[in-house]
Write a protein that holds these residues in place. Structure first.
Motif, mmCIF file in Angstrom:
data_model
loop_
_atom_site.group_PDB
_atom_site.id
_atom_site.type_symbol
_atom_site.label_atom_id
_atom_site.label_comp_id
_atom_site.label_asym_id
_atom_site.label_seq_id
_atom_site.Cartn_x
_atom_site.Cartn_y
_atom_site.Cartn_z
ATOM 1 N N PHE A 70 8.072 63.303 83.586
ATOM 2 C CA PHE A 70 6.741 63.286 82.962
ATOM 3 C C PHE A 70 6.025 61.959 83.229
ATOM 4 O O PHE A 70 4.818 61.921 83.424
ATOM 5 N N GLU A 71 6.780 60.863 83.248
ATOM 6 C CA GLU A 71 6.176 59.548 83.491
ATOM 7 C C GLU A 71 5.660 59.414 84.926
ATOM 8 O O GLU A 71 4.779 58.596 85.193
ATOM 9 N N ARG A 72 6.197 60.205 85.837
ATOM 10 C CA ARG A 72 5.777 60.133 87.244
ATOM 11 C C ARG A 72 4.506 60.925 87.527
ATOM 12 O O ARG A 72 3.918 60.776 88.596
ATOM 13 N N ILE A 73 4.068 61.761 86.592
ATOM 14 C CA ILE A 73 2.938 62.652 86.848
ATOM 15 C C ILE A 73 1.610 61.949 86.597
ATOM 16 O O ILE A 73 1.389 61.369 85.537
ATOM 17 N N ALA A 74 0.725 62.024 87.598
ATOM 18 C CA ALA A 74 -0.655 61.555 87.467
ATOM 19 C C ALA A 74 -1.546 62.788 87.510
ATOM 20 O O ALA A 74 -1.404 63.638 88.399
ATOM 21 N N TRP A 75 -2.460 62.900 86.555
ATOM 22 C CA TRP A 75 -3.259 64.110 86.418
ATOM 23 C C TRP A 75 -4.677 63.930 86.953
ATOM 24 O O TRP A 75 -5.279 62.869 86.824
#
Length: 205
Positions: A70-75
């Motif tokens: 989750f910390e790796r996801i950029a939206w």
């Protein structure tokens, strides 16, 4: 944070039949869950990242791995921006000596490349940048293809679920059940909630 960043675009989309998305993906890794009575579904295609765990500490390890993903996801985009991890866990380890679950890990969570979801009258599409599934289009199902019937499993009160859970627990104690898929185990663990058997269905292909 471990691993490269993952860019996902989240956007609203038009109404669609999730089975048409599922069918269009062919032999790809696919996930499908639907609860028609509450107008909800999730259908995921492909696998951008995964967490594979084992042993008695599998739930804690899965929770840690989920947080790292989750910390790796950029939206990007104006959709709901909800990451969907799907998977399952062995009920007990070590596994039964039978060959039934040979080749399956004690637990695995996957982050699909592409997810279509519905919450009431809102339909959304989340896709990982650069995914080979980004251009996937729902496919009209051929005549004679299995469809959902008018009777839906479990749309009544809790009694039917309580009975099924009690029966499942009896079968687990007697050794008849060797594995139980718990699609929301990690969420419950992260929320510090009691792990229960909910009226959810996970289908792997």
């Amino acid at each position: 944070m471990s691993g490269p960043s993952l860019t996902y675009r989240s956007e609203r989309c038009g109404a669609l039949d999730p089975l048409q998305v599922f069918a269009a993906a062919g032999p790809a890794p696919r996930f499908y869950w639907e609860q028609p009575a509450t107008q909800r579904f999730r259908v995921g295609i492909g696998c951008t990242a995964r967490v594979t765990v084992g042993g008695a500490g599998r739930f804690e390890a899965a929770a840690t791995g989920a947080r790292e993903i989750f910390e790796r996801i950029a939206w990007e985009g104006d959709g709901p921006r909800v990451a969907h991890l799907v998977g399952g866990f062995a009920f007990a380890t070590p596994p039964s000596p039978t060959d039934l679950w040979q080749g399956f890990p004690d637990g695995e969570l996957r982050l699909p490349d592409l997810v279509y979801s519905r919450e009431g009258d809102r339909y959304s599409r989340d896709v990982c940048a650069g995914s080979r599934w980004a251009s996937l289009q729902p496919r009209v199902l051929p005549l004679g293809h299995p469809v959902r019937g008018v009777v839906e499993f479990g749309n009544g009160g809790p009694e039917a679920y309580v009975e099924r859970v009690e029966r499942a627990l009896d079968e687990i104690r007697s050794g008849q059940l060797q594995k139980v898929v718990l699609s929301r185990a990690v969420k419950w663990h992260l929320d510090n909630r009691v792990l229960v058997y909910a009226n959810k269905t996970v289908v792997f292909d």
